[in-house]
Design a protein around this motif. Structure first.
Motif, mmCIF file in Angstrom:
data_model
loop_
_atom_site.group_PDB
_atom_site.id
_atom_site.type_symbol
_atom_site.label_atom_id
_atom_site.label_comp_id
_atom_site.label_asym_id
_atom_site.label_seq_id
_atom_site.Cartn_x
_atom_site.Cartn_y
_atom_site.Cartn_z
ATOM 1 N N LEU A 85 34.840 39.001 51.451
ATOM 2 C CA LEU A 85 33.564 39.038 50.735
ATOM 3 C C LEU A 85 33.474 38.013 49.610
ATOM 4 N N THR A 86 34.496 37.189 49.489
ATOM 5 C CA THR A 86 34.488 36.145 48.465
ATOM 6 C C THR A 86 34.680 34.792 49.139
ATOM 7 N N PRO A 87 34.448 33.696 48.422
ATOM 8 C CA PRO A 87 34.648 32.366 49.011
ATOM 9 C C PRO A 87 36.083 32.171 49.490
ATOM 10 N N PRO A 88 36.316 31.296 50.461
ATOM 11 C CA PRO A 88 37.653 31.071 51.021
ATOM 12 C C PRO A 88 38.685 30.613 49.991
ATOM 13 N N THR A 89 38.205 30.060 48.891
ATOM 14 C CA THR A 89 39.146 29.577 47.876
ATOM 15 C C THR A 89 39.753 30.701 47.046
ATOM 16 N N VAL A 90 39.197 31.906 47.153
ATOM 17 C CA VAL A 90 39.704 33.046 46.384
ATOM 18 C C VAL A 90 40.763 33.771 47.226
ATOM 19 N N SER A 91 41.941 33.928 46.668
ATOM 20 C CA SER A 91 43.045 34.543 47.406
ATOM 21 C C SER A 91 43.239 36.002 46.985
ATOM 22 N N ALA A 92 43.559 36.841 47.963
ATOM 23 C CA ALA A 92 43.845 38.262 47.706
ATOM 24 C C ALA A 92 45.342 38.537 47.772
ATOM 25 N N SER A 93 46.154 37.495 47.607
ATOM 26 C CA SER A 93 47.603 37.664 47.758
ATOM 27 C C SER A 93 48.164 38.679 46.766
ATOM 28 N N ALA A 94 47.608 38.719 45.551
ATOM 29 C CA ALA A 94 48.104 39.674 44.568
ATOM 30 C C ALA A 94 47.882 41.110 45.028
ATOM 31 N N PHE A 95 46.748 41.378 45.660
ATOM 32 C CA PHE A 95 46.466 42.722 46.159
ATOM 33 C C PHE A 95 47.405 43.097 47.308
ATOM 34 N N TYR A 96 47.670 42.124 48.201
ATOM 35 C CA TYR A 96 48.603 42.392 49.300
ATOM 36 C C TYR A 96 49.995 42.748 48.753
ATOM 37 N N ALA A 97 50.473 41.942 47.794
ATOM 38 C CA ALA A 97 51.794 42.184 47.219
ATOM 39 C C ALA A 97 51.830 43.545 46.503
ATOM 40 N N ALA A 98 50.753 43.862 45.764
ATOM 41 C CA ALA A 98 50.713 45.134 45.043
ATOM 42 C C ALA A 98 50.731 46.315 46.009
ATOM 43 N N ALA A 99 49.985 46.220 47.107
ATOM 44 C CA ALA A 99 49.940 47.306 48.087
ATOM 45 C C ALA A 99 51.311 47.546 48.706
#
Length: 363
Positions: free
Chosen positions: A31-45
């Protein structure tokens, strides 16, 4: 919801946190532009799954995070790029670390459960539950160690049916650590033997005095074991509505009668056990009437020295939990609940409670 209610809700639903974080990661990725990474959320999960879920749950969380991240890269047309390989490698590495942490925590929890089981067995051996009843007398006891995970500390109690009547002791070792626990065990063993064979309450107290002195001499650690024990020894003679008390520097018991509640102060102050050499006279034996419907509350100073946020001490006589009509079990449960409300759940000292009630023979 209020603050405590929020924490209670989170405590009850903590196993859902890894899934919530994965959903948040997917939302950020798609839901955000491709330049925004969700890596922190993956690592936290993934890392959140390690202490909260099983090994299978941790692995599933890591696999889901990896696949979700891979799908996001394919969806935005970045498959095979350096950022994709770097981020997927990070997710895989965090997953491996999470699996290791999960196994490590499982091993530590197994050791902790074993230690708690051993501590519980030690407590049952050293401080067994008193009998429910003996003739017209009814008993109840509670013990709370200052350390949350501890099962036993420096307080002691015991109830014994003897040829001379029911005899009880409650005490507080002045010290901490293993020396204090050893002193508790020595005092309980001494009391059980002395209570069965010593015809007088004074004789029982003398035996406890010698045991306290001997424990001090053998301790070899004056900084941890201060060498004395405060205590009250009580005797309920058969066929008498009375109780004999010897108080050796301990907080005064509370006597609950149908017409009122009061402290039972000794007729003359006495030094704690282990310090008789400093006193000229032996501790007095006080006789107190103990009719039907009476309850004697014995306790350690963990009760009366419990403080609230303003530093005010807890007063069991003035507290709302004291009810002369309550049975011993209900009385102690209400008293503990009231103390916890007073302190906000904080515990600064061990606390032992022993209640003895005189009920009709037919009760």
């Amino acid at each position: 919801m209020a603050g405590p209610e929020v924490w209670q809700w989170l405590e009850g639903h903590r196993r859902l946190m890894p899934a919530v974080l994965l959903i948040a990661a997917g939302a950020v990725d798609f839901l955000t532009p491709p330049t925004v990474s969700a890596s922190a959320f993956y690592a936290a999960a993934i890392l959140m799954a390690a202490p909260l879920l099983s090994l299978r749950g941790t692995i599933v969380t890591g696999v889901c995070a990896f696949l979700l991240d891979l799908v996001a890269f394919v969806y935005f047309g970045h498959h095979g790029t350096a950022p994709e390989l770097s981020e997927l490698a990070m997710v895989a590495t965090v997953s491996a670390v999470a699996v290791f942490l999960n196994r490590l925590l499982h091993h530590l929890q197994t050791q902790l459960r074993s230690a708690r089981d051993i501590a519980a067995a030690v407590q049952c051996a050293v401080l067994p539950d008193p009998p429910k009843a003996s003739g017209p007398l009814r008993f109840a006891a509670r013990y709370e160690a200052a350390q949350t995970d501890a099962q036993i500390g420096g307080d002691l109690y015991a109830v014994l049916d003897t040829p001379f009547g029911v005899r009880c002791v409650i005490g507080d070792v002045r010290g901490k650590g293993m020396d204090a626990v050893r002193a508790v065990a020595a005092s309980i063993v001494t009391f059980r033997e002395a209570a069965l064979y010593e015809p007088s309450l004074t004789g029982v107290v003398k035996r406890l005095e010698r045991a306290a002195v001997l424990e001090t001499q053998q301790s070899g650690s004056e900084t941890e074991f201060e060498g004395f024990i405060t205590g009250v020894v009580a005797e309920f003679p058969r066929h008498e509505r009375a109780v004999r008390l010897v108080n050796r520097g301990h907080p005064a018991p509370v006597l609950l009668l149908p017409d009122g509640v009061r402290y039972v102060e000794p007729s003359r102050p006495a030094v704690p056990l282990g310090m008789a050499a400093l006193a000229d006279d032996p501790a007095p034996v006080d006789m107190v009437a103990f009719p039907e419907g009476a309850t004697l509350l014995l306790y350690t100073d963990g009760l009366t020295e419990a403080r609230d946020d303003r530093g005010a001490f807890y007063d069991p006589v003035a507290g709302a939990a004291i009810s002369p009509d309550a049975r011993p079990e209900a009385l102690l449960d209400a008293l503990l609940a009231d103390v916890h409300r007073h302190t906000g759940g904080r515990r600064a000292d061990d606390m032992a409670l022993l209640a003895v009630a005189c009920a009709p023979e037919t009760a």
